[in-house]
Motif scaffolding. Sequence first.
Motif, PDB file in Angstrom:
ATOM      1  N   GLU A 155      14.573  -5.719  10.225  1.00 60.35           N
ATOM      2  CA  GLU A 155      13.451  -5.074   9.529  1.00 60.35           C
ATOM      3  C   GLU A 155      13.177  -5.922   8.283  1.00 60.35           C
ATOM      4  O   GLU A 155      14.090  -6.507   7.706  1.00 60.35           O
ATOM      5  N   TRP A 156      11.902  -5.965   7.845  1.00 59.04           N
ATOM      6  CA  TRP A 156      11.501  -6.890   6.777  1.00 59.04           C
ATOM      7  C   TRP A 156      12.251  -6.746   5.452  1.00 59.04           C
ATOM      8  O   TRP A 156      12.631  -7.741   4.828  1.00 59.04           O
ATOM      9  N   ASN A 157      12.448  -5.520   4.961  1.00 62.41           N
ATOM     10  CA  ASN A 157      13.098  -5.367   3.649  1.00 62.41           C
ATOM     11  C   ASN A 157      14.533  -5.890   3.678  1.00 62.41           C
ATOM     12  O   ASN A 157      15.038  -6.398   2.675  1.00 62.41           O
ATOM     13  N   ALA A 158      15.182  -5.763   4.839  1.00 57.30           N
ATOM     14  CA  ALA A 158      16.545  -6.288   4.982  1.00 57.30           C
ATOM     15  C   ALA A 158      16.513  -7.808   5.144  1.00 57.30           C
ATOM     16  O   ALA A 158      17.344  -8.531   4.581  1.00 57.30           O
ATOM     17  N   ILE A 186       0.833  -1.207   0.000  1.00 56.28           N
ATOM     18  CA  ILE A 186       0.000   0.000   0.000  1.00 56.28           C
ATOM     19  C   ILE A 186       0.868   1.257   0.000  1.00 56.28           C
ATOM     20  O   ILE A 186       0.688   2.159  -0.818  1.00 56.28           O
ATOM     21  N   ASP A 187       1.834   1.300   0.926  1.00 50.33           N
ATOM     22  CA  ASP A 187       2.599   2.555   1.031  1.00 50.33           C
ATOM     23  C   ASP A 187       3.584   2.717  -0.121  1.00 50.33           C
ATOM     24  O   ASP A 187       3.990   3.832  -0.450  1.00 50.33           O
ATOM     25  N   ASP A 188       3.961   1.607  -0.783  1.00 45.84           N
ATOM     26  CA  ASP A 188       4.781   1.704  -2.000  1.00 45.84           C
ATOM     27  C   ASP A 188       3.988   2.417  -3.097  1.00 45.84           C
ATOM     28  O   ASP A 188       4.504   3.283  -3.798  1.00 45.84           O
ATOM     29  N   PRO A 212       9.300 -15.420   2.250  1.00 41.91           N
ATOM     30  CA  PRO A 212       8.136 -14.681   1.753  1.00 41.91           C
ATOM     31  C   PRO A 212       7.456 -13.827   2.818  1.00 41.91           C
ATOM     32  O   PRO A 212       7.382 -14.210   3.988  1.00 41.91           O
ATOM     33  N   PHE A 213       6.965 -12.677   2.409  1.00 44.57           N
ATOM     34  CA  PHE A 213       6.150 -11.826   3.271  1.00 44.57           C
ATOM     35  C   PHE A 213       4.816 -12.536   3.529  1.00 44.57           C
ATOM     36  O   PHE A 213       4.340 -13.291   2.673  1.00 44.57           O
ATOM     37  N   PRO A 214       4.167 -12.259   4.656  1.00 43.84           N
ATOM     38  CA  PRO A 214       2.857 -12.859   4.924  1.00 43.84           C
ATOM     39  C   PRO A 214       1.866 -12.547   3.798  1.00 43.84           C
ATOM     40  O   PRO A 214       1.821 -11.434   3.285  1.00 43.84           O
ATOM     41  N   THR A 260       0.471  -4.267  16.903  1.00 44.60           N
ATOM     42  CA  THR A 260       0.424  -5.698  16.601  1.00 44.60           C
ATOM     43  C   THR A 260       1.306  -5.944  15.386  1.00 44.60           C
ATOM     44  O   THR A 260       1.853  -5.003  14.814  1.00 44.60           O
ATOM     45  N   ASN A 261       1.372  -7.214  14.959  1.00 41.82           N
ATOM     46  CA  ASN A 261       2.199  -7.519  13.793  1.00 41.82           C
ATOM     47  C   ASN A 261       1.648  -6.885  12.525  1.00 41.82           C
ATOM     48  O   ASN A 261       2.369  -6.720  11.554  1.00 41.82           O
ATOM     49  N   SER A 262       0.369  -6.533  12.510  1.00 39.71           N
ATOM     50  CA  SER A 262      -0.140  -5.915  11.280  1.00 39.71           C
ATOM     51  C   SER A 262      -0.333  -4.407  11.381  1.00 39.71           C
ATOM     52  O   SER A 262      -0.849  -3.786  10.453  1.00 39.71           O
TER      53      SER A 262
HETATM   54  O1  AGV Z   1       9.177  -3.094   6.937  1.00 41.33           O
HETATM   55  C1  AGV Z   1       8.484  -2.111   6.289  1.00 41.33           C
HETATM   56  C2  AGV Z   1       8.265  -2.417   4.810  1.00 41.33           C
HETATM   57  C3  AGV Z   1       7.920  -1.158   4.035  1.00 41.33           C
HETATM   58  O2  AGV Z   1       8.642  -1.099   2.813  1.00 41.33           O
HETATM   59  N1  AGV Z   1       7.113  -3.323   4.499  1.00 41.33           N
HETATM   60  C4  AGV Z   1       5.937  -2.445   4.477  1.00 41.33           C
HETATM   61  C5  AGV Z   1       6.409  -1.169   3.809  1.00 41.33           C
HETATM   62  O3  AGV Z   1       6.036  -1.188   2.438  1.00 41.33           O
HETATM   63  C6  AGV Z   1       7.000  -4.580   5.224  1.00 41.33           C
HETATM   64  C7  AGV Z   1       6.058  -4.650   6.411  1.00 41.33           C
HETATM   65  C8  AGV Z   1       6.382  -4.675   7.760  1.00 41.33           C
HETATM   66  N2  AGV Z   1       5.248  -4.772   8.515  1.00 41.33           N
HETATM   67  C9  AGV Z   1       4.180  -4.802   7.657  1.00 41.33           C
HETATM   68  C10 AGV Z   1       4.672  -4.725   6.330  1.00 41.33           C
HETATM   69  C11 AGV Z   1       2.760  -4.877   7.857  1.00 41.33           C
HETATM   70  N3  AGV Z   1       2.214  -4.920   9.083  1.00 41.33           N
HETATM   71  N4  AGV Z   1       1.974  -4.877   6.769  1.00 41.33           N
HETATM   72  C12 AGV Z   1       2.495  -4.821   5.532  1.00 41.33           C
HETATM   73  N5  AGV Z   1       3.833  -4.752   5.276  1.00 41.33           N
END
Ligand code: AGV
Length: 311
Positions: free
Chosen positions: A172-175, A13-15, A73-75, A240-242
């Motif tokens: 952090e997720w991107n890393a 979304i934020d991308d 993979p991302f969730p 939370t995680n989301s």
């Molecule tokens: O870690 C942040 C990165 C950002 O580039 N992404 C989301 C942003 O686009 C991964 C992320 C971490 N937590 C999230 C993420 C969440 N709760 N929902 C979606 N993406």
Amino acid sequence: MKKKVYFNHDAGIDDLVSLFLLLQMDDVELTGVSVIPADGYLEPGISASRKIIDRFSNQRVEVARSTSRGMYPFPKEWRMHTFFVDALPILNESGQMKAPVSNQPAHRHLIEKVRAEQEKTTLLFTGPLTDLSRALDEAPDIEEKIEKLVWMGGTFQEVGNVQEPEHDGTAEWNAFWDPEAVARVWKSGLTIEMVALESTNQVPLTISVRNYWASLRRYTGVDFVGQCYAACPPLEHFETNSTYYLWDVLTTASVGKPDLVKMKTVCSEVETKVPSQGRTYETVGGRRVHVVYDVDSEAFFHYITELSKKQ
Ligand code: AGV
Ligand code: CA
């Protein structure tokens, strides 16, 4: 003269909101966009990008598909957001897509676009660094044509945002998605600005910012931003995680208006081994990077809302 910016994003979304905002910046010329399927899906990421370019700019910006794939993979619930943005009626009103798609994979598209400009290009990356790492391997000569890399990623805090089995939570997720790519980029001579969780944690999506956008929905652009963020849960009682922050949007805003943020220089490395893969940490003799650790959040929300009002 306009700043030349090349944007690689991962279809969250934020991308996609970042792409919309970049197109509103008077002093930015977008030289190309590429999409990597990390925190989102590739095909709706490509089509949503094309539709945003068509709907919200007069520029002819080419979009390229990444061929990079990750190990972690991302969730899926997060990745599904790409379909939501791509399906928004406001992006589908014309029933057409005009922004061209490159036949080059993202990393070669980046090389081509950087080489084609006389001036240096600023690279904006709001997902993993995989395509940049591949570009540097194939064409190390582009380093001298790159003004700087502005990357949303990493943290030097104890706690990151990865909550996965077999990981210790420090990254952090991107890393985390491609730690080797971070290590490769760290080995380059590029100037690196890292918009880390230190600053993005200061700009959560809250109910009050939602209501602020809702009150301005008579502006098509503000309504679009509000619609996009309607897919994400706001921060209300506890994280939370989301919980959603404006990670990439802050990163993008720092390109358009650098005085929103505060930066410091640190020497750092990245861990590539389990269970801390993707953790960035400070270490004497490490690679120098500029870390965005603070933001004027009120000025930030004002800036992005003003940009959105242009539509
Ligand atoms: O870690 C942040 C990165 C950002 O580039 N992404 C989301 C942003 O686009 C991964 C992320 C971490 N937590 C999230 C993420 C969440 N709760 N929902 C979606 N993406
Ligand atoms: Ca992202």
